[in-house]
Each structure stands twice: as C-alpha cells, then as structure tokens.
Design a protein around this motif. Structure first.
Motif, short mmCIF file in Angstrom:
data_model
loop_
_atom_site.label_atom_id
_atom_site.label_comp_id
_atom_site.label_asym_id
_atom_site.label_seq_id
_atom_site.Cartn_x
_atom_site.Cartn_y
_atom_site.Cartn_z
N VAL A 7 -10.21 63.85 43.33
CA VAL A 7 -9.21 64.90 43.31
C VAL A 7 -9.69 66.12 44.10
O VAL A 7 -10.73 66.69 43.82
CB VAL A 7 -8.84 65.31 41.86
N GLY A 8 -8.93 66.48 45.11
CA GLY A 8 -9.28 67.65 45.92
C GLY A 8 -8.76 68.93 45.28
O GLY A 8 -7.90 69.61 45.82
N GLY A 9 -9.25 69.25 44.11
CA GLY A 9 -8.77 70.40 43.35
C GLY A 9 -8.97 70.12 41.88
O GLY A 9 -9.97 69.53 41.47
N LYS A 10 -7.96 70.47 41.08
CA LYS A 10 -8.03 70.26 39.63
C LYS A 10 -6.83 69.47 39.13
O LYS A 10 -6.97 68.40 38.57
CB LYS A 10 -8.10 71.62 38.92
N PHE A 11 -5.62 70.04 39.32
CA PHE A 11 -4.38 69.43 38.84
C PHE A 11 -4.55 69.03 37.36
O PHE A 11 -5.09 69.81 36.58
CB PHE A 11 -3.98 68.25 39.72
N HIS A 12 -4.11 67.81 36.98
CA HIS A 12 -4.36 67.36 35.60
C HIS A 12 -5.50 66.34 35.57
O HIS A 12 -5.72 65.67 34.57
CB HIS A 12 -3.09 66.74 35.00
N GLY A 99 -6.91 58.08 42.72
CA GLY A 99 -7.02 59.12 43.74
C GLY A 99 -5.76 59.96 43.84
O GLY A 99 -4.65 59.44 43.72
N TRP A 100 -5.94 61.26 44.05
CA TRP A 100 -4.79 62.16 44.18
C TRP A 100 -4.20 62.07 45.58
O TRP A 100 -4.93 61.95 46.57
CB TRP A 100 -5.21 63.59 43.86
N SER A 101 -2.88 62.13 45.68
CA SER A 101 -2.21 62.00 46.98
C SER A 101 -2.65 63.13 47.91
O SER A 101 -2.83 64.27 47.48
CB SER A 101 -0.69 62.01 46.81
N GLY A 102 -2.83 62.78 49.17
CA GLY A 102 -3.29 63.74 50.17
C GLY A 102 -4.79 63.78 50.32
O GLY A 102 -5.32 64.31 51.30
N ILE A 119 -5.14 53.27 42.29
CA ILE A 119 -3.97 53.95 41.73
C ILE A 119 -3.86 55.34 42.35
O ILE A 119 -4.80 56.14 42.28
CB ILE A 119 -4.07 54.07 40.20
N LEU A 120 -2.72 55.62 42.96
CA LEU A 120 -2.49 56.93 43.56
C LEU A 120 -1.73 57.81 42.58
O LEU A 120 -0.70 57.41 42.04
CB LEU A 120 -1.66 56.78 44.85
N GLU A 121 -2.24 59.01 42.32
CA GLU A 121 -1.55 60.00 41.49
C GLU A 121 -0.73 60.91 42.40
O GLU A 121 -1.26 61.55 43.31
CB GLU A 121 -2.56 60.84 40.70
N ARG A 122 0.58 60.95 42.16
CA ARG A 122 1.45 61.82 42.94
C ARG A 122 2.21 62.73 41.99
O ARG A 122 3.04 62.28 41.21
CB ARG A 122 2.42 60.97 43.78
N GLY A 123 1.91 64.02 42.03
CA GLY A 123 2.47 64.97 41.08
C GLY A 123 3.82 65.53 41.47
O GLY A 123 4.48 66.19 40.68
N SER A 124 4.25 65.29 42.71
CA SER A 124 5.56 65.75 43.18
C SER A 124 6.39 64.56 43.61
O SER A 124 5.93 63.43 43.58
CB SER A 124 5.38 66.72 44.36
N ASP A 164 -2.37 50.20 45.12
CA ASP A 164 -1.81 49.06 44.37
C ASP A 164 -0.69 49.56 43.45
O ASP A 164 0.30 48.85 43.23
CB ASP A 164 -2.91 48.39 43.55
N PHE A 165 -0.88 50.79 42.94
CA PHE A 165 0.12 51.40 42.06
C PHE A 165 0.19 52.89 42.35
O PHE A 165 -0.78 53.49 42.80
CB PHE A 165 -0.24 51.18 40.58
N ILE A 166 1.36 53.48 42.07
CA ILE A 166 1.55 54.92 42.22
C ILE A 166 1.96 55.48 40.86
O ILE A 166 2.94 55.03 40.26
CB ILE A 166 2.63 55.25 43.28
N CYS A 167 1.18 56.43 40.37
CA CYS A 167 1.44 57.02 39.04
C CYS A 167 2.19 58.34 39.21
O CYS A 167 1.73 59.24 39.92
CB CYS A 167 0.12 57.24 38.30
N VAL A 168 3.34 58.46 38.56
CA VAL A 168 4.18 59.65 38.65
C VAL A 168 4.49 60.17 37.24
O VAL A 168 4.41 59.42 36.27
CB VAL A 168 5.49 59.36 39.41
N PRO A 169 4.86 61.47 37.12
CA PRO A 169 5.03 62.04 35.78
C PRO A 169 6.45 62.06 35.22
O PRO A 169 6.65 62.44 34.07
CB PRO A 169 4.53 63.47 35.98
N SER A 170 7.46 61.70 36.05
CA SER A 170 8.83 61.84 35.56
C SER A 170 9.78 60.87 36.24
O SER A 170 9.50 60.34 37.32
CB SER A 170 9.32 63.28 35.79
N GLU A 171 10.93 60.68 35.60
CA GLU A 171 11.97 59.81 36.15
C GLU A 171 12.50 60.37 37.46
O GLU A 171 12.83 59.62 38.38
CB GLU A 171 13.11 59.66 35.14
N TYR A 172 12.58 61.69 37.54
CA TYR A 172 13.03 62.35 38.77
C TYR A 172 12.13 61.94 39.96
O TYR A 172 12.64 61.60 41.04
CB TYR A 172 13.01 63.87 38.57
#
Length: 396
Positions: A7-12, A99-102, A119-124, A164-172
């Motif tokens: 993670v290039g930062g903190k985020f969650h 890994g966090w996106s970007g 697994i890619l974490e994408r917060g937006s 292999d997978f993309i993890c997102v936080p919401s249906e939106y």
C-alpha cells in the motif's frame, strides 16, 4: 495462510493488516508510511517494510503549485513506490498478495512467476468511470477538470487485468466495474469498518445551546460534492443552525468557497487528527456527504459510531451501511432539492432525529467494527486458497 500487503499510503490497509495479523496470517506489509505509524495496530517491525521516501517526496512536490504543469509527479511517485515494493516482497512465502490500485502493477507482474493469489484493492469506482463522471461535474461548473492522467488510467487498467480478484467496498463501485467489462466472478465486495474505540459517544457542552449543527468531514472538494451541501444549506436559511466542514480544501474549490466565506454560520476547519475528530462529531446533530464519486467513505461509519444520522449520496457507497429512513437517508447525486427536504425533516422533527441518532450508533456498534470486516476478509482469503488447492489437486 500467509498474506502480504502492498500500500502506497495508509487507506484501510493498516486496519486490514491488524486483523490478519491477529489471526497470525500476516507475512508482511510494504507501505510508504514510517514503521512507528503502525505501532498502534500491533504489527511487529519485522513485518513492516517502509518506503518513506515516497511520502517525503509527495509532501515536498505538493508545495510546488507549478509542478503539475511540468510533469505527472503523482504517477511517477506511484511507479517509484511500485518498483521499490516489487523488490521487497517475499513472493515464495506468500499465499495471498493484496495490493492497492495504482501501486501494484510491477508487484503483480513479478507475482505471476510464483504461486500466489493476487487481489487488487480498489477504494473508488472503476478509473474510467471515475474520470468520466468527474469531467462531467467539472465541466458543469466551468472549472478545468482535475482527473487521473492517461498514464495512471492505463496503469490501473493493467492492474485490473493482472489481478486474480478485485476487492471493492460497495455495490456502487461493483456496478462501475461491471459496466466496464469486469466479470462479476472476479469482484469481491466487502464494506469497510470503523474503529469503535476511537469513535464513540462523548459528552458535548456545545449541544446545550440548542443549535442545529451539520458536519461534513474529509476533503472539501468538487469530487466530494461539497458545493451541493453549501448551496442547500445557504438556501434553507435554517434558524439557529450551523454548517461545519472539516478537512483540507482542494485548490479548485477555493473559488466556490469564496461565495460562502462571509456567511457566519458556515465554518471551514482544517483537517483534524483522528483522536480529535470524534469531539466534532459529538458536537453535531447530523452528518452529510454529497460525493459525486468515491468507494465507501469511511467518515460515514465514524459519524454513525458517534451517534450521528447520515445523509449521503448513492455515490458515497453509503447504501452499504445506511438504512434509509432508519439511521439516515441515501439520496441521488447532484440534487440539492432532495437534500434540502431531508435536512428540513430532521431540523423540524427532533424526536425523529434523536431516534435516528440512536439507530446509527447501534448499527455501527453491532455491525461495523474492523473486527467484523477482518473476519469477513480472512474467511474470503481462506476460501480462495481452498478453491485454488482443490483446482490444483484436480489438475494433477
């Protein structure tokens, strides 16, 4: 199971690392934050690799207002971090690489040589959707768009393909990925949590004055739709009321803010440390966030944990945690009229406001802890690993 995090930062990411570490499954975390910042999360220094130079560089470059017009420094710093991180991951001893996106392209390319799940974490929202909706908003305001660069977009698109997978936080957010052709089977949806020890009910002296206070935290920007809240509040002219924004203001929003700078019951307060933020929440009656685009704004759960009903737009991801007309309202983006209607309801009906406040606090405490989030993520990781082992057995 051994999990490594980039993670290039903190985020969650630190909350995720804390929960996975409690289950004795954290192999390592590579971050641009200094090691001492993870002390409160109970992660031993041996498991942390810090690339702190990235944060130092971005703080320095952010002060140079002209630098953006010369080169895309955000992209270059992401590339720099990604390169450094890719050389510090123990791929051989990692089952799941998060890994966090970007920040993860080079790491994921390297991981393909080894037998780990990526697994890619994408917060937006999907980055192409993000660019499209933000350009629409900036154009409607006659302001030059501040959106991800083509280099950054292309990098993230490659990460989407490599994962292999993309993890997102919401249906939106999930819907935005489906719209741009990502298979549903590749998407994992898990809403974020909140630190219930850091955000809780406290006594408030300010509430004794009977003033109706609305609070909005996070960056004050076009992306956060701050202008819609300003417009609605200004038009309502509610008696004995106050609107408080807490956070850093983006440069392109300062022209909009000037219009409201002389209104006494609208206040802009600079970004506050997390430990101070709960006192501002507890002084308020209502939390509002009008984002045009994001994933799942964590400030919403923070506000709920402090007993605040939440009015948010669909594009805050708030539908994942807010029950409409029970602990808040979820409204369409770009609609000041509906926003004003909801504010008026709660300003007029204080018993309803009080009931929603209790419901918000109860929901946060019963369902939105980081522990519950960590349990869900751990179970998902285990299931993915078991499925992979099953496939490998069948192929042999």
């Amino acid at each position: 199971m051994k999990v490594s995090i980039i993670v290039g930062g903190k985020f969650h990411a630190f909350n995720l690392a804390e929960q996975i570490n409690k289950k004795k499954s954290l192999k390592q975390i590579v971050t641009s934050y200094p090691k001492y910042k993870l002390k409160k999360y109970g992660i031993s220094k041996e498991k942390i690799h810090s690339i702190f130079s990235k944060e130092l560089l971005i703080k320095f470059l952010n002060k140079l207002s002209f630098i953006d017009s010369i080169f895309d420094y955000n992209y270059l710093l992401c590339e720099y971090f990604d390169f450094r991180a890719s050389n510090n991951i123990n791929y051989k001893d990692t089952d799941i690489l998060v890994g966090w996106s970007g920040f993860s392209k080079k790491c994921f390319i390297e991981a393909k040589k080894f037998d780990c799940i990526k697994i890619l974490e994408r917060g937006s929202s999907h980055i192409q959707f993000q660019k499209k909706i933000l350009i629409e908003e900036y154009n409607s305001l006659g302001i030059t768009p501040n959106v991800p660069s083509e280099k950054m977009i292309n990098k993230e698109l490659e990460e989407y393909n490599l994962a292999d997978f993309i993890c997102v936080p919401s249906e939106y957010v999930k819907e935005s990925f489906l719209k741009y052709g990502i298979k549903e089977s590749k998407i994992i949806k898990v809403p974020y949590g909140v630190d219930l020890q850091e955000f809780s009910l406290t006594k408030s002296e300010k509430k004794k004055d009977g003033k109706f206070r609305i609070i909005s935290t996070g960056s004050i920007s076009i992306r956060k739709g701050s202008h819609y809240l300003l417009e609605a509040f200004d038009n309502l002219k509610l008696p004995n009321s106050e609107l408080i924004f807490i956070g850093n203001m983006s440069d392109d929003f300062k022209k909009i803010e000037k219009k409201y700078s002389n209104i006494k019951n609208i206040k802009f307060i600079k970004k506050q440390n997390q430990e101070k933020l709960k006192f501002f929440y507890n002084d308020a009656d209502l939390f509002i966030l009008c984002s045009i685009e994001e994933g799942l704004a964590m400030v919403q759960a923070q506000a709920m944990a402090c007993g605040l009903p939440v009015i948010c737009t669909t594009n805050t991801g708030g539908s994942e945690i807010i029950d409409d007309d029970i602990n808040g309202y979820v409204i369409p983006i770009r609609n000041s009229n509906i926003l004003m209607d909801k504010i008026k309801i709660l300003h007029k009906d204080r018993d309803k406001l009080k009931e929603m406040s209790k419901n918000a606090h109860a929901k946060a405490n019963s369902q939105l802890s980081w522990k519950k989030y960590g349990d869900r993520m751990f179970d998902i990781y285990q299931k993915l690993l078991e499925d992979k082992l099953m496939v490998n057995k069948k192929s042999h």
